[in-house]
Design an enzyme around this catalytic site. Sequence first.
Site, PDB file in Angstrom:
ATOM      1  N   ASP A   1     -26.960 -19.793 -25.944  1.00 48.91           N
ATOM      2  CA  ASP A   1     -26.669 -18.457 -26.425  1.00 48.91           C
ATOM      3  C   ASP A   1     -25.811 -18.637 -27.822  1.00 48.91           C
ATOM      4  O   ASP A   1     -24.830 -19.356 -27.754  1.00 48.91           O
ATOM      5  CB  ASP A   1     -25.950 -17.664 -25.482  1.00 48.91           C
ATOM      6  CG  ASP A   1     -26.063 -16.085 -25.826  1.00 48.91           C
ATOM      7  OD1 ASP A   1     -26.440 -15.614 -26.746  1.00 48.91           O
ATOM      8  OD2 ASP A   1     -25.287 -15.380 -24.917  1.00 48.91           O
TER       9      ASP A   1
ATOM     10  N   GLU B   1     -34.556 -16.598 -30.380  1.00 51.26           N
ATOM     11  CA  GLU B   1     -34.127 -15.256 -30.671  1.00 51.26           C
ATOM     12  C   GLU B   1     -33.126 -15.384 -32.053  1.00 51.26           C
ATOM     13  O   GLU B   1     -32.374 -16.585 -32.116  1.00 51.26           O
ATOM     14  CB  GLU B   1     -33.153 -14.784 -29.619  1.00 51.26           C
ATOM     15  CG  GLU B   1     -32.507 -13.461 -30.088  1.00 51.26           C
ATOM     16  CD  GLU B   1     -31.832 -12.677 -28.878  1.00 51.26           C
ATOM     17  OE1 GLU B   1     -32.659 -12.550 -27.602  1.00 51.26           O
ATOM     18  OE2 GLU B   1     -30.698 -12.264 -28.957  1.00 51.26           O
TER      19      GLU B   1
END
Length: 490
Positions: free
Chosen positions: A159, A267
């Site tokens: 992330d 992402e």
Amino acid sequence: MNRADIFTQGLNVYPRSVREHEGTTLFIARDNGVKYLFAMGDSDAFDNLDGQEVTLPGGGAKRCPLSNRNAGVLRGFFPFTNPVNHKGRRITIGLGDRLGLASAGHIRLVRDYDVFPVLAQQSIRELTLTGRTYDDVLAAAVWAVFQEGYEDGWGADGDHLKTAAEVKMALDCGYTMITLDCSEHIRNDLAALPDGEVEREYANLAPAEAKALEGDYVGKSFPISRGEVAFTPAGFKRIILVYYGAVKHAINIYDELIKPRGHIDFELSVDETLSITSPQAHYYVARELQKAGVDITSLAPRFCGEFQKGIDYIGDTAAFEIDFKTHARVAEVFGYKLSVHSGSDKFTVFPLIGKKTGGHYHLKTAGTNWLEAVRVIAQRDPALFRRMCRFALEHLGEAKKYYHITENTANIPDIDDLPDAQLPLLLDQNDARQALHITYGLILSEKTAAGYTFRDEFFTVLDRNEDKYYAALHKHIGRHLEALGLTPRP
Ligand code: ZN
């Protein structure tokens, strides 16, 4: 050894973990309170695991620590213990587990819903603050998946990674999702320039490329569901100046690292930046990525209002609805999921997120799982909780270097005035929640020559009260799913 016999071994067995592999029976159990993987039988599986040979009433066994290496061996035996991508899954939720203890609780919840969980999810900032590695984070999720016998698929998200080296590290560890944080390539400083200076900056771009881009966008409007996204000359120049570098960075990372591996959820996050992402900026970024052949699974814009950690949405909900709806329609055009970060506890806007995306989104939560752990401490060990609270308040200034919050400590009740029974209520008070939320790294890493100040005690209390922690997560994240409009499978 048949399955029924295992439960007569004098161990506290996790019933869903019992599996066979090539004649060896494997299961997780507690032995004198400590969790191990047990292997019974004679095979390569048995030999490959690190552990100590012990004698159980039913025969010889190997008692194996829940180590990263053993998690790796297990992954070779059972495909379901490997993370996979979530392409094609409509509702996906990031359930970051900073402690390595929450995932089993998350699994017990999501197995009843049509939701794909990304169980391993940490940023470099979180790794640093918790003193963990990507291997540690992944292995913790593998053990939870095995313990709970969860075969429906789960993901692992590196992330908020910023550089090629960080992305490569996560991919090499087996992560199936990469969230590329482009904030360092977003020129926020140019967002509010006077028009004249925009022209001057714009003149620095390569003229041929600028011309081609203008031809593509300026004066054009692109249809989205029930509307369009239109680009004016001045507006477009500003967008290029702010996002040009971010787009280039994303394309480079994709071509160099993501595409060659295939099947990775990529992402793009532009959320941790000062500029609210306009629909035009979102459209421009998405279209440029599409032109370059970049396949993204999700994109996280910076929405209007504030998504602070561990508390509800701050801002005008009506304005958010309009903003969010438009972003959802842009995402729809390009076929990826809109991603909502800092998604813990945003109960006011969850119904909108569920509805306006037509049930096609990625939502990230993490810190709220830490707060639920702290709630268990408040219930089970008031003295430890009091020490943690005092420490958190004393060190809040330091923690604010990492996280932006707007708590007011004057609103937090004096802990010395509260009887033990009322301590858990602090976890329902926003200012206290934020203070405890962002100080997790400091609390867990504080140590003196005598050892950790809180860490060992904290983990011991949680481990002893594992079922309470799982139940707290089930309830709290369950409220998230309900507010998003999800219902348990019949
Ligand atoms: Zn984010």
